[in-house]
Design a protein around this motif. Sequence first.
Motif, short mmCIF file in Angstrom:
data_model
loop_
_atom_site.label_atom_id
_atom_site.label_comp_id
_atom_site.label_asym_id
_atom_site.label_seq_id
_atom_site.Cartn_x
_atom_site.Cartn_y
_atom_site.Cartn_z
N GLY A 416 0.81 -1.22 0.00
CA GLY A 416 0.00 0.00 0.00
C GLY A 416 0.84 1.26 0.00
O GLY A 416 0.34 2.35 0.32
N ASP A 417 2.11 1.12 -0.38
CA ASP A 417 3.04 2.24 -0.37
C ASP A 417 3.13 2.87 -1.77
O ASP A 417 4.17 2.81 -2.44
CB ASP A 417 4.42 1.75 0.10
CG ASP A 417 5.44 2.87 0.21
OD1 ASP A 417 5.02 4.05 0.25
OD2 ASP A 417 6.65 2.56 0.24
N PHE A 418 2.02 3.44 -2.21
CA PHE A 418 1.97 4.06 -3.53
C PHE A 418 0.77 5.00 -3.55
O PHE A 418 -0.13 4.91 -2.71
CB PHE A 418 1.83 3.00 -4.63
CG PHE A 418 0.48 2.32 -4.67
CD1 PHE A 418 -0.46 2.68 -5.63
CD2 PHE A 418 0.12 1.35 -3.75
CE1 PHE A 418 -1.71 2.07 -5.68
CE2 PHE A 418 -1.12 0.74 -3.77
CZ PHE A 418 -2.04 1.10 -4.75
N GLN A 419 0.75 5.88 -4.54
CA GLN A 419 -0.40 6.75 -4.72
C GLN A 419 -1.17 6.32 -5.97
O GLN A 419 -2.39 6.25 -5.98
CB GLN A 419 0.04 8.22 -4.83
CG GLN A 419 -1.10 9.22 -4.69
CD GLN A 419 -0.60 10.63 -4.49
OE1 GLN A 419 0.56 10.95 -4.75
NE2 GLN A 419 -1.48 11.52 -4.03
N MET A 420 -0.41 6.04 -7.02
CA MET A 420 -0.96 5.48 -8.25
C MET A 420 0.05 4.48 -8.81
O MET A 420 1.24 4.56 -8.51
CB MET A 420 -1.18 6.56 -9.31
CG MET A 420 -2.39 7.41 -9.16
SD MET A 420 -2.53 8.47 -10.66
CE MET A 420 -4.12 9.19 -10.35
N ARG A 421 -0.44 3.59 -9.63
CA ARG A 421 0.46 2.75 -10.41
C ARG A 421 -0.20 2.38 -11.72
O ARG A 421 -1.42 2.22 -11.81
CB ARG A 421 0.88 1.49 -9.66
CG ARG A 421 -0.24 0.51 -9.37
CD ARG A 421 0.29 -0.91 -9.17
NE ARG A 421 0.71 -1.51 -10.43
CZ ARG A 421 1.16 -2.76 -10.53
NH1 ARG A 421 1.30 -3.51 -9.46
NH2 ARG A 421 1.49 -3.25 -11.71
N CYS A 422 0.60 2.27 -12.75
CA CYS A 422 0.14 1.80 -14.05
C CYS A 422 -0.09 0.29 -13.93
O CYS A 422 0.76 -0.43 -13.39
CB CYS A 422 1.21 2.09 -15.10
SG CYS A 422 0.57 2.43 -16.72
N SER A 423 -1.23 -0.20 -14.37
CA SER A 423 -1.59 -1.60 -14.14
C SER A 423 -2.20 -2.23 -15.38
O SER A 423 -2.78 -1.54 -16.23
CB SER A 423 -2.60 -1.71 -12.99
OG SER A 423 -2.13 -1.13 -11.80
N LEU A 424 -2.10 -3.54 -15.44
CA LEU A 424 -2.87 -4.30 -16.43
C LEU A 424 -3.43 -5.53 -15.75
O LEU A 424 -2.92 -5.98 -14.73
CB LEU A 424 -2.03 -4.66 -17.65
CG LEU A 424 -0.86 -5.66 -17.53
CD1 LEU A 424 -1.34 -7.11 -17.59
CD2 LEU A 424 0.13 -5.44 -18.66
N TRP A 425 -4.49 -6.04 -16.31
CA TRP A 425 -5.15 -7.23 -15.77
C TRP A 425 -5.55 -8.11 -16.93
O TRP A 425 -5.94 -7.64 -18.00
CB TRP A 425 -6.39 -6.85 -14.97
CG TRP A 425 -7.28 -8.03 -14.65
CD1 TRP A 425 -8.27 -8.56 -15.43
CD2 TRP A 425 -7.22 -8.84 -13.48
NE1 TRP A 425 -8.84 -9.64 -14.81
CE2 TRP A 425 -8.22 -9.84 -13.61
CE3 TRP A 425 -6.43 -8.82 -12.33
CZ2 TRP A 425 -8.43 -10.80 -12.63
CZ3 TRP A 425 -6.66 -9.78 -11.35
CH2 TRP A 425 -7.65 -10.76 -11.51
N THR A 426 -5.47 -9.42 -16.71
CA THR A 426 -6.04 -10.37 -17.64
C THR A 426 -6.73 -11.46 -16.84
O THR A 426 -6.22 -11.90 -15.80
CB THR A 426 -4.98 -10.96 -18.58
OG1 THR A 426 -5.59 -11.82 -19.54
CG2 THR A 426 -3.92 -11.74 -17.83
N ASP A 427 -7.93 -11.87 -17.25
CA ASP A 427 -8.66 -12.90 -16.52
C ASP A 427 -7.89 -14.21 -16.54
O ASP A 427 -7.19 -14.53 -17.51
CB ASP A 427 -10.03 -13.15 -17.18
CG ASP A 427 -10.96 -11.96 -17.08
OD1 ASP A 427 -10.71 -11.07 -16.27
OD2 ASP A 427 -11.94 -11.93 -17.86
N ASP A 428 -8.06 -14.99 -15.47
CA ASP A 428 -7.50 -16.34 -15.41
C ASP A 428 -8.58 -17.40 -15.53
O ASP A 428 -8.27 -18.57 -15.79
CB ASP A 428 -6.73 -16.54 -14.10
CG ASP A 428 -5.53 -15.62 -14.00
OD1 ASP A 428 -4.56 -15.83 -14.74
OD2 ASP A 428 -5.58 -14.67 -13.19
#
Length: 526
Positions: A416-428
């Motif tokens: 939880g040590d962030f303000q924003m992050r670039c992310s991606l998700w793919t279903d499993d």
Amino acid sequence: MKSGIRLLVMAGILLSLATGAEAATRGGKMIYARYADSLQLDPVLTDANVDIWIMTNLFDTLLQPTADGKGVTPGLASAYQVSDDGLTFTLTLRQGTKFSDGSPITADDIKWNLDRARNPKEGIWNFILESVDSVEIKGADTVALHLKHPDPTLASGLATFNTAILPMKPFEASPGATEDDKAKAFAEHPIGSGPFMFDSWQRGTQMVLKRNPYYWQMGEDGKPLPYLDEIDFPVIPDDATRILKLQAGEVDGAELIPYARVNELKGDPNLDMALFPSTKIEFITMNVRPKLTNGSANPLADERVRQALNYAVDKPALIKVVTFDVGKPTVSFMSSATPLVSGDGPAYPYDVEKAKALLKEAGIAEGTEIHSLALAGSADETAILSTLQQMWGAVGVKLVIDQVDNATRTAKYRAGDFQMRCSLWTDDIADPSEITSYFAYFPNIQSLHSGYEDKTINQLYEDGQKQADAAKRADTYKQIQQIYMKAAPIVFLYQSPYPVALRKSVKGFVQIPLGNNIFSGAYIEK
């Protein structure tokens, strides 16, 4: 509810897509360049794609996802039966299967793995088997799962990496005083049930997998898969370097090609530039806690600020800059290929004036800084955040980009040590339960480690895990998506295909919509 019997035939769709019409070449080595190294190789204790997309080649599951990501096909189980009341799920085990050390896969191994995977003290994936009350061995080739309630997601769950089958005895014989200690030791040199087996690992540099001589599934030539003798996975974080090595013939394939390079590589006569259909979405995860770890006030705790940042994103322009029009705007936190996705149009249409009004209402001063973590060496993440930097600058928000390596980013994110992050998700799995449990169901991982919680969503999610009525379940997930959309704990961006570049000599490799890299049918044409 009448569930009846479901018998699964041997000829899986995956194999038919993973092999070409011509005879496959056996033997040889494939070198596949990765953007980041794995973190660990225990399917119960991970949630990272850098682990998952390797482990699906090391460990088999009872069922396997189909090539379109929407169904299941046989794995270590050749058939399953659901009782009429939906409370017993009986699996028929494939006979003669072995682990990569040559030892037989037994019903005891199956029960031990499923009990471990559903243990709330082991990892964060136990929710997939939450409905299972007990696992009963009913014979050498039969295992019955007795359920607390009917579970429409269970078949898909048994085709998911965290229910993969490991050998019980070597795991328990691993050094360590606790289960976690044993898991860590076992995962350093894992023994699996998949088409390839672990050979070596130089952390941060390279992993090597070799052919599992005991794998059960047959190739088109009637002999056991896989075709390849070996796969080398060099870790090359810099996009440009991965591509240079591919063009020079030093590697046979490379993942996560920047979309800015796709058209160029399509024109290279030595390469096949593939855009595999996906469930991949790109988004920005926002930490919504009132205070950041450094003790400072967090403007993203205000829903109006999060909404404003969403309205300030010109998605068509972003998609053109980053994906060269390959992507399309998301309508929800789910991809358009995820079952029960709901949305009338692009999430948060572009509206600068509305964004400014919301920021003013929230008392956000001109020039307020917001920080985002970015993966160093990623052209796509740099393009996304640089574009957002300009767009948000137009409404008075200054985006500061902090580039870090993948291990550092993951550690900060999970803490939880962030303000924003670039992310991606793919279903499993081919069901909305998994993505919802990650994005919106707080008890799992605090909603993408963002700290966002809505108790109504928590209850709706739990209801959805038990609903056998398809219409009621669809309405439940529609409500979840509506609540989540308004709260905006992420910046909704776009969905896009998997960009993978391969040398022309590589045949039979596929990446299915769920993200799994399927090397079992891959070969190097001579």
